[in-house]
Design a protein around this motif. Structure first.
Motif, PDB file in Angstrom:
ATOM      1  N   UNK A   1      43.752  45.775  43.028  1.00 13.44           N
ATOM      2  CA  UNK A   1      43.511  46.514  41.788  1.00 13.44           C
ATOM      3  C   UNK A   1      42.589  47.697  42.077  1.00 13.44           C
ATOM      4  N   UNK A   2      43.020  48.903  41.722  1.00 12.45           N
ATOM      5  CA  UNK A   2      42.239  50.108  42.013  1.00 12.45           C
ATOM      6  C   UNK A   2      41.007  50.202  41.112  1.00 12.45           C
ATOM      7  N   UNK A   3      39.890  50.633  41.708  1.00 10.05           N
ATOM      8  CA  UNK A   3      38.633  50.843  40.985  1.00 10.05           C
ATOM      9  C   UNK A   3      38.144  52.243  41.316  1.00 10.05           C
ATOM     10  N   UNK A   4      38.007  53.085  40.311  1.00  9.53           N
ATOM     11  CA  UNK A   4      37.579  54.473  40.499  1.00  9.53           C
ATOM     12  C   UNK A   4      36.108  54.598  40.134  1.00  9.53           C
ATOM     13  N   UNK A   5      35.338  55.192  41.026  1.00 11.28           N
ATOM     14  CA  UNK A   5      33.888  55.320  40.854  1.00 11.28           C
ATOM     15  C   UNK A   5      33.516  56.775  40.628  1.00 11.28           C
TER      16      UNK A   5
END
Length: 269
Positions: free
Chosen positions: A119-123
């Motif tokens: 699952x992609x997590x954008x910071x």
């Protein structure tokens, strides 16, 4: 809360003024610069307190706050931009987080990437540890981006509002404080028309559940399974509701409502 606040209130009362105090932060919680007794003494010098949520109001009452308290529920976010419509690329919903992205401050970010590798997590934010972030293919550092630009366009389907050290709850000094505080970050996510993910033990969880604008969970260890349950219908409901709250935040609705209630109370007392 600055030294001399209660004396200023006393002078204002001598001139016939009434004092409505909007709480942004509690010093006895956030940085321990005051004891609870010192802070409550100053707050009791006002006539009405605008508190973040029912948990902050309860804590203040238990520690001796005697004045009228009114929850303003969520911080308004008055900004000219309007959140762009957002459609998820697929049902494998991604997350985004805005703020201090340091693993030292928020070690749960690293742990979350480990337990949700697909699952992609954008910071978005400050203090990135780029070499550490690069170890996780699903973590994407997007830089320091203005709130204006994030509202106009962002990556991620759910905004993440989680603090502290643990995947399980708001642990540590910051995490404990956030049980009572309404972060401005939640308002930013809603201005983006994004559903929000928050800890179920946080004061802001009541608003999220009542307005159906996000997911409240006991632990981030259960988040992946919960997101797999979100179908198109539920996601559309959450984003439609977020869009309605967005319009209110943009107009200053929540502060206007709380101030009106405070003035009504003062007029009757």
């Amino acid at each position: 809360m600055k030294i001399g606040f209660d004396r200023i209130c006393k002078k204002a009362h001598q001139r016939g003024a009434k004092i409505i105090c909007l709480i942004h932060d509690l010093s006895s919680f956030r940085n321990k610069s005051l004891t609870p007794d010192e802070e409550i003494k100053r707050l009791n010098a006002t006539d009405v307190l605008l508190t973040h949520n029912h948990m902050m109001r309860q804590w203040l009452s238990e520690h001796g706050c005697k004045v009228k308290m009114i929850d303003y529920e969520i911080m308004d976010y008055i900004h000219g931009e309007s959140g762009a419509p957002h459609e998820p690329v697929d049902r494998n919903y991604s997350l985004y987080y805005v703020g201090n992205v340091s693993f030292k401050t928020h070690p749960y970010l690293r742990k979350l990437a480990e337990i949700m590798p697909d699952r992609d997590i954008y910071l978005y934010g400050t203090h990135p540890e780029l070499e550490e972030i690069a170890k996780y293919p699903n973590l994407h550092y997007m830089g320091i981006v203005s709130d204006r630009q994030i509202i106009k366009s962002h990556m991620g389907d759910f905004g993440l509002s989680w603090y502290g050290e643990s995947l399980d709850s708001g642990e540590g000094r910051i995490g404990e404080y956030m049980a009572y505080n309404n972060p401005h970050k939640v308002s930013l996510y809603l201005r983006c028309n994004s559903p929000v993910i928050v800890w179920s033990g946080a004061g802001r969880a009541e608003f999220i559940n009542k307005e159906k604008v996000g997911i409240t969970i006991d632990s981030l260890t259960t988040l992946d399974d919960r997101l797999k349950e979100v179908d198109d219908k539920e996601y559309r409901l959450l984003t439609d509701n977020a869009r309605k709250i967005n319009a209110k935040l943009k107009s200053g609705y929540y502060l206007d409502k709380a101030l009106s209630q405070a003035i009504d109370h003062l007029n009757k007392s």
